[in-house]
Structures are given as structure tokens and as C-alpha cells.
Design a protein around this motif. Structure first.
Motif, mmCIF file in Angstrom:
data_model
loop_
_atom_site.group_PDB
_atom_site.id
_atom_site.type_symbol
_atom_site.label_atom_id
_atom_site.label_comp_id
_atom_site.label_asym_id
_atom_site.label_seq_id
_atom_site.Cartn_x
_atom_site.Cartn_y
_atom_site.Cartn_z
ATOM 1 N N LEU A 16 0.831 -1.199 0.000
ATOM 2 C CA LEU A 16 0.000 0.000 0.000
ATOM 3 C C LEU A 16 0.868 1.252 0.000
ATOM 4 N N ASP A 89 -14.854 -1.822 -4.317
ATOM 5 C CA ASP A 89 -14.291 -2.750 -5.293
ATOM 6 C C ASP A 89 -13.337 -3.712 -4.581
ATOM 7 N N HIS A 90 -12.982 -4.784 -5.265
ATOM 8 C CA HIS A 90 -12.172 -5.851 -4.668
ATOM 9 C C HIS A 90 -10.852 -5.335 -4.112
ATOM 10 N N GLU A 91 -10.150 -4.517 -4.858
ATOM 11 C CA GLU A 91 -8.851 -4.004 -4.428
ATOM 12 C C GLU A 91 -8.967 -3.155 -3.155
ATOM 13 N N THR A 92 -10.012 -2.353 -3.085
ATOM 14 C CA THR A 92 -10.212 -1.503 -1.907
ATOM 15 C C THR A 92 -10.615 -2.338 -0.697
ATOM 16 N N LEU A 94 -9.577 -5.339 -0.127
ATOM 17 C CA LEU A 94 -8.307 -5.919 0.340
ATOM 18 C C LEU A 94 -7.518 -4.911 1.160
ATOM 19 N N ALA A 95 -7.502 -3.661 0.726
ATOM 20 C CA ALA A 95 -6.798 -2.607 1.471
ATOM 21 C C ALA A 95 -7.417 -2.425 2.853
#
Length: 176
Positions: A16, A89-92, A94-95
Motif C-alpha cells: 500500500l 471494489d475488490h482491491e479496496t 483488500l486494502a
């Protein structure tokens, strides 16, 4: 400070950027704000208060991520029944998981709220992320909290988090 230290130690694993470090720092400062409403389910109150606040200089998206990290700093992990989380969304998502996992560990390291853990050394062993605290004989509350809260960290980073302590060596005492 512990959350930021963990963020920096695990930079390679989480991938990140600096903006997320600032979000984690803000979540660490605000994560217990819900206790002013009620100690019962304070993590949910923290999320609500953060989400409905205007944090100077932060976009609504950033405020939402801070609120979610605060929401998940305790027992519950993100679920499909949590609309604020599933709307990302998927990436967010995960974050958020990474931020919440780091916040949980940092929170566990100050479970007694006595700020006994000030300096940590982090090392990696096979399948383990070892946090060593120097200058403290034992941290029973923090050790138990880390055991209780370490599941999300293990899930996200693929390593068990382990706490070790080393007491400050005592030199010879001179009496005059």
C-alpha cells in the motif's frame, strides 16, 4: 505510532502507498471514539461517528476507509452482509482488510491502555511475524489480545503474529 510502525515494517507484504499509511494513522487515533457513545459494540459506534463526520482534508472515500478499519479493529471480520464494505471494489476491500489487520495488532499491543509497548523489533520466521518488545518483563493482557485478534492478520498476511518480550538488562547496583 505502533500501527504506523507495523505498516512500515510490512510495506513489502501489503504493497500500500503512503496515503494508506495516513488513513491507518487516522483510524488508529479514532478507532475507540465509539466508547463515548457506548462501550458495548463501540467499534460499530466508531464506524458510524467517523462516517458521519467531516474530517478536514479527507475525501468521503478516505473517511469511509478509516471508518471501516475502525469497524473491524475488534472481533468481527468483514462480511457480505456489511453494505459499506461490499460496496467497495475488490482491491479496496483488500486494502481495508490490511488496514484492519494492522490496527488490530497495534490495538492488541496496548490492550492494558498503559502504553507499555513503545519500541518494537519485527522479524520474520517461517510462517510467523515476530514482534519483540524490549524493556518489559511480561505483557499478559497484550499477549492474550494478540492471540484473540491475530486471526485477521494471519488470514491477510499469511503469517501468524507472535509476541516476545525481553526485559531490560539490569546492571550492578551500587549503593553509596
Amino acid at each position: 505510532a505502533l500501527a504506523v510502525r507495523l505498516f512500515r515494517e510490512l510495506r513489502e507484504e501489503h504493497g500500500l502507498n503512503e496515503n494508506y499509511e495516513m488513513l491507518l494513522r487516522t483510524a488508529a487515533i479514532l478507532h475507540d471514539i465509539g466508547t463515548f457513545v457506548s462501550t458495548t459494540a463501540h467499534h460499530k459506534h466508531s464506524m458510524y461517528l467517523i462516517m458521519h463526520s467531516e474530517l478536514f482534508g479527507l475525501a468521503r472515500r478516505d473517511t469511509m476507509l478509516i471508518a471501516l478499519a475502525a469497524r473491524y479493529h475488534r472481533r468481527a471480520t468483514p462480511r457480505a452482509t456489511h453494505p459499506e464494505y461490499t460496496g467497495l471494489d475488490h482491491e479496496t476491500r483488500l486494502a481495508v482488510n490490511k488496514l484492519a489487520a494492522l490496527l488490530r495488532v497495534a490495538d492488541a499491543l496496548d490492550r492494558s491502555h498503559l502504553q507499555q509497548v513503545r519500541d518494537i523489533t519485527c522479524t520474520r520466521e517461517p510462517q510467523r511475524f515476530v514482534i519483540t518488545v524490549t524493556g518489559v518483563d511480561d505483557l499478559p493482557l497484550e499477549r492474550q489480545a494478540l492471540q484473540d485478534k491475530g486471526n485477521l492478520f494471519a488470514e491477510v498476511f499469511g503469517m501468524e503474529v507472535v509476541l516476545r518480550t525481553t526485559a531490560t538488562p539490569r546492571g550492578p547496583r551500587f549503593e553509596g
